[in-house]
Write a protein that holds these residues in place. Structure first.
Motif, PDB file in Angstrom:
ATOM      1  N   MET A   1      -0.737 -26.892  52.861  1.00 31.92           N
ATOM      2  CA  MET A   1       0.158 -25.911  53.401  1.00 31.92           C
ATOM      3  C   MET A   1       0.539 -24.868  52.345  1.00 31.92           C
ATOM      4  O   MET A   1       0.611 -23.694  52.644  1.00 31.92           O
ATOM      5  CB  MET A   1       1.403 -26.622  53.916  1.00 31.92           C
ATOM      6  N   PHE A   2       0.752 -25.310  51.106  1.00 32.74           N
ATOM      7  CA  PHE A   2       1.180 -24.394  50.057  1.00 32.74           C
ATOM      8  C   PHE A   2       0.016 -23.811  49.261  1.00 32.74           C
ATOM      9  O   PHE A   2       0.198 -22.867  48.511  1.00 32.74           O
ATOM     10  CB  PHE A   2       2.147 -25.092  49.094  1.00 32.74           C
ATOM     11  N   THR A   3      -1.166 -24.394  49.416  1.00 29.18           N
ATOM     12  CA  THR A   3      -2.321 -23.907  48.655  1.00 29.18           C
ATOM     13  C   THR A   3      -3.494 -23.553  49.565  1.00 29.18           C
ATOM     14  O   THR A   3      -4.601 -23.359  49.086  1.00 29.18           O
ATOM     15  CB  THR A   3      -2.779 -24.959  47.621  1.00 29.18           C
ATOM     16  N   SER A   4      -3.237 -23.464  50.856  1.00 28.42           N
ATOM     17  CA  SER A   4      -4.303 -23.119  51.800  1.00 28.42           C
ATOM     18  C   SER A   4      -4.695 -21.651  51.629  1.00 28.42           C
ATOM     19  O   SER A   4      -3.977 -20.861  51.004  1.00 28.42           O
ATOM     20  CB  SER A   4      -3.825 -23.352  53.242  1.00 28.42           C
ATOM     21  N   ASN A   5      -5.815 -21.304  52.202  1.00 29.63           N
ATOM     22  CA  ASN A   5      -6.253 -19.904  52.170  1.00 29.63           C
ATOM     23  C   ASN A   5      -5.201 -18.997  52.811  1.00 29.63           C
ATOM     24  O   ASN A   5      -4.900 -17.922  52.295  1.00 29.63           O
ATOM     25  CB  ASN A   5      -7.596 -19.748  52.885  1.00 29.63           C
TER      26      ASN A   5
ATOM     27  N   ALA B   1      -0.397 -14.201  43.361  1.00 32.98           N
ATOM     28  CA  ALA B   1      -0.689 -15.136  44.452  1.00 32.98           C
ATOM     29  C   ALA B   1      -1.369 -16.397  43.925  1.00 32.98           C
ATOM     30  O   ALA B   1      -1.007 -17.515  44.308  1.00 32.98           O
ATOM     31  CB  ALA B   1      -1.574 -14.453  45.499  1.00 32.98           C
ATOM     32  N   PHE B   2      -2.331 -16.220  43.026  1.00 26.09           N
ATOM     33  CA  PHE B   2      -3.053 -17.387  42.514  1.00 26.09           C
ATOM     34  C   PHE B   2      -2.237 -18.183  41.499  1.00 26.09           C
ATOM     35  O   PHE B   2      -2.372 -19.397  41.416  1.00 26.09           O
ATOM     36  CB  PHE B   2      -4.415 -16.966  41.954  1.00 26.09           C
ATOM     37  N   VAL B   3      -1.371 -17.509  40.766  1.00 23.61           N
ATOM     38  CA  VAL B   3      -0.468 -18.232  39.865  1.00 23.61           C
ATOM     39  C   VAL B   3       0.454 -19.133  40.686  1.00 23.61           C
ATOM     40  O   VAL B   3       0.671 -20.299  40.345  1.00 23.61           O
ATOM     41  CB  VAL B   3       0.347 -17.251  38.984  1.00 23.61           C
ATOM     42  N   ARG B   4       0.957 -18.600  41.783  1.00 21.38           N
ATOM     43  CA  ARG B   4       1.846 -19.387  42.647  1.00 21.38           C
ATOM     44  C   ARG B   4       1.107 -20.585  43.248  1.00 21.38           C
ATOM     45  O   ARG B   4       1.610 -21.714  43.230  1.00 21.38           O
ATOM     46  CB  ARG B   4       2.404 -18.490  43.743  1.00 21.38           C
ATOM     47  N   ALA B   5      -0.082 -20.362  43.777  1.00 23.03           N
ATOM     48  CA  ALA B   5      -0.874 -21.465  44.347  1.00 23.03           C
ATOM     49  C   ALA B   5      -1.215 -22.491  43.270  1.00 23.03           C
ATOM     50  O   ALA B   5      -1.170 -23.700  43.520  1.00 23.03           O
ATOM     51  CB  ALA B   5      -2.141 -20.922  44.998  1.00 23.03           C
ATOM     52  N   SER B   6      -1.530 -22.016  42.069  1.00 16.04           N
ATOM     53  CA  SER B   6      -1.874 -22.920  40.960  1.00 16.04           C
ATOM     54  C   SER B   6      -0.703 -23.822  40.596  1.00 16.04           C
ATOM     55  O   SER B   6      -0.884 -24.996  40.278  1.00 16.04           O
ATOM     56  CB  SER B   6      -2.309 -22.115  39.733  1.00 16.04           C
ATOM     57  N   LYS B   7       0.506 -23.294  40.650  1.00 15.13           N
ATOM     58  CA  LYS B   7       1.694 -24.106  40.346  1.00 15.13           C
ATOM     59  C   LYS B   7       1.832 -25.250  41.349  1.00 15.13           C
ATOM     60  O   LYS B   7       2.175 -26.372  40.977  1.00 15.13           O
ATOM     61  CB  LYS B   7       2.936 -23.239  40.314  1.00 15.13           C
TER      62      LYS B   7
ATOM     63  N   ILE C   1      -0.653 -26.625  42.995  1.00 14.37           N
ATOM     64  CA  ILE C   1      -1.741 -27.558  42.699  1.00 14.37           C
ATOM     65  C   ILE C   1      -1.359 -28.425  41.493  1.00 14.37           C
ATOM     66  O   ILE C   1      -1.607 -29.637  41.490  1.00 14.37           O
ATOM     67  CB  ILE C   1      -3.072 -26.809  42.477  1.00 14.37           C
ATOM     68  N   CYS C   2      -0.754 -27.825  40.486  1.00 14.72           N
ATOM     69  CA  CYS C   2      -0.297 -28.596  39.311  1.00 14.72           C
ATOM     70  C   CYS C   2       0.690 -29.679  39.717  1.00 14.72           C
ATOM     71  O   CYS C   2       0.581 -30.825  39.263  1.00 14.72           O
ATOM     72  CB  CYS C   2       0.373 -27.674  38.296  1.00 14.72           C
ATOM     73  N   SER C   3       1.643 -29.329  40.552  1.00 18.95           N
ATOM     74  CA  SER C   3       2.634 -30.313  41.008  1.00 18.95           C
ATOM     75  C   SER C   3       1.965 -31.446  41.773  1.00 18.95           C
ATOM     76  O   SER C   3       2.277 -32.620  41.562  1.00 18.95           O
ATOM     77  CB  SER C   3       3.680 -29.646  41.889  1.00 18.95           C
ATOM     78  N   LEU C   4       1.038 -31.092  42.641  1.00 14.09           N
ATOM     79  CA  LEU C   4       0.310 -32.095  43.413  1.00 14.09           C
ATOM     80  C   LEU C   4      -0.447 -33.046  42.498  1.00 14.09           C
ATOM     81  O   LEU C   4      -0.347 -34.273  42.617  1.00 14.09           O
ATOM     82  CB  LEU C   4      -0.656 -31.409  44.377  1.00 14.09           C
TER      83      LEU C   4
ATOM     84  N   PRO D   1     -10.691 -19.439  35.177  1.00 18.63           N
ATOM     85  CA  PRO D   1      -9.554 -19.551  34.256  1.00 18.63           C
ATOM     86  C   PRO D   1      -8.326 -20.218  34.886  1.00 18.63           C
ATOM     87  O   PRO D   1      -7.568 -20.892  34.191  1.00 18.63           O
ATOM     88  CB  PRO D   1      -9.255 -18.104  33.868  1.00 18.63           C
ATOM     89  N   TYR D   2      -8.152 -20.073  36.195  1.00 18.33           N
ATOM     90  CA  TYR D   2      -7.026 -20.740  36.850  1.00 18.33           C
ATOM     91  C   TYR D   2      -7.200 -22.256  36.807  1.00 18.33           C
ATOM     92  O   TYR D   2      -6.225 -22.996  36.658  1.00 18.33           O
ATOM     93  CB  TYR D   2      -6.861 -20.262  38.297  1.00 18.33           C
ATOM     94  N   PHE D   3      -8.431 -22.715  36.945  1.00 14.03           N
ATOM     95  CA  PHE D   3      -8.687 -24.155  36.852  1.00 14.03           C
ATOM     96  C   PHE D   3      -8.304 -24.667  35.470  1.00 14.03           C
ATOM     97  O   PHE D   3      -7.630 -25.693  35.347  1.00 14.03           O
ATOM     98  CB  PHE D   3     -10.155 -24.474  37.163  1.00 14.03           C
ATOM     99  N   SER D   4      -8.706 -23.947  34.436  1.00  9.08           N
ATOM    100  CA  SER D   4      -8.362 -24.349  33.061  1.00  9.08           C
ATOM    101  C   SER D   4      -6.852 -24.384  32.863  1.00  9.08           C
ATOM    102  O   SER D   4      -6.322 -25.308  32.235  1.00  9.08           O
ATOM    103  CB  SER D   4      -8.994 -23.390  32.055  1.00  9.08           C
ATOM    104  N   GLU D   5      -6.162 -23.395  33.410  1.00  5.14           N
ATOM    105  CA  GLU D   5      -4.698 -23.353  33.294  1.00  5.14           C
ATOM    106  C   GLU D   5      -4.065 -24.535  34.028  1.00  5.14           C
ATOM    107  O   GLU D   5      -3.115 -25.142  33.534  1.00  5.14           O
ATOM    108  CB  GLU D   5      -4.156 -22.037  33.850  1.00  5.14           C
ATOM    109  N   VAL D   6      -4.586 -24.861  35.195  1.00  2.06           N
ATOM    110  CA  VAL D   6      -4.059 -25.989  35.960  1.00  2.06           C
ATOM    111  C   VAL D   6      -4.232 -27.281  35.175  1.00  2.06           C
ATOM    112  O   VAL D   6      -3.298 -28.071  35.033  1.00  2.06           O
ATOM    113  CB  VAL D   6      -4.741 -26.089  37.352  1.00  2.06           C
ATOM    114  N   VAL D   7      -5.424 -27.506  34.652  1.00  2.05           N
ATOM    115  CA  VAL D   7      -5.684 -28.740  33.898  1.00  2.05           C
ATOM    116  C   VAL D   7      -4.771 -28.824  32.680  1.00  2.05           C
ATOM    117  O   VAL D   7      -4.163 -29.870  32.416  1.00  2.05           O
ATOM    118  CB  VAL D   7      -7.171 -28.834  33.494  1.00  2.05           C
TER     119      VAL D   7
END
Length: 148
Positions: A1-5, A57-63, A65-68, A93-99
């Motif tokens: 819901m929070f990271t959907s397209n 938008a992607f920073v918000r979605a990444s956050k 994903i990090c919480s999940l 780069p967003y994947f690297s930031e998430v990890v």
């Protein structure tokens, strides 16, 4: 819901309001109800080129994903997490930031004890569907119409 397209497109529209609205190509795609995944991929490319609203938008979605991922790690202590995220293939780069952020949030975790990887299979849904069909076709050798 929070990271959907759909959520990412909504985040983009929200972030773009103060900046004059969405880019014309994105607005056209959203108005024409183009494939959301393709539109998000296009938006990920724009984020990588410096589009401020897309980046937000992607920073918000990444956050989210990090919480999940942090919650999954703290609850189940897995040795491997395979993340299926199509837009992260476009914007690695967003994947690297998430990890990095996940490992910072889960301090009890030794980085050598687990891995987080991006799913290397690009079209997992088609591959999974075809695998189910092939398994069904070849599972019963005695009653298989293809083998005879």
């Amino acid at each position: 819901m929070f990271t959907s397209n759909r959520a990412i497109l909504d985040y983009y529209l929200e972030a773009g309001k103060p900046l004059g609205g969405p880019a014309p190509e994105i607005a056209d795609r959203m108005r024409d109800e183009a494939d959301e995944a393709d539109t998000v991929d296009l938006l990920a490319g724009r984020a990588m080129q410096g589009d401020a609203a897309a980046r937000q938008a992607f920073v918000r979605a990444s956050k989210y994903i990090c919480s999940l991922l942090s919650n999954i790690i703290n609850t189940y202590n897995p040795s491997l997490i395979i993340l299926e995220c199509r837009w992260m293939r476009v914007a690695k780069p967003y994947f690297s930031e998430v990890v990095t952020e996940v490992f910072e949030k889960t301090t009890l975790l030794d980085r050598n004890d687990m891995k987080i990887i991006l799913n290397p299979v690009e079209d997992i849904f088609s591959l999974g569907s075809s695998t189910v069909v092939l398994e069904h076709l070849f599972s019963d050798v005695d009653d298989n119409k293809l083998i005879g």
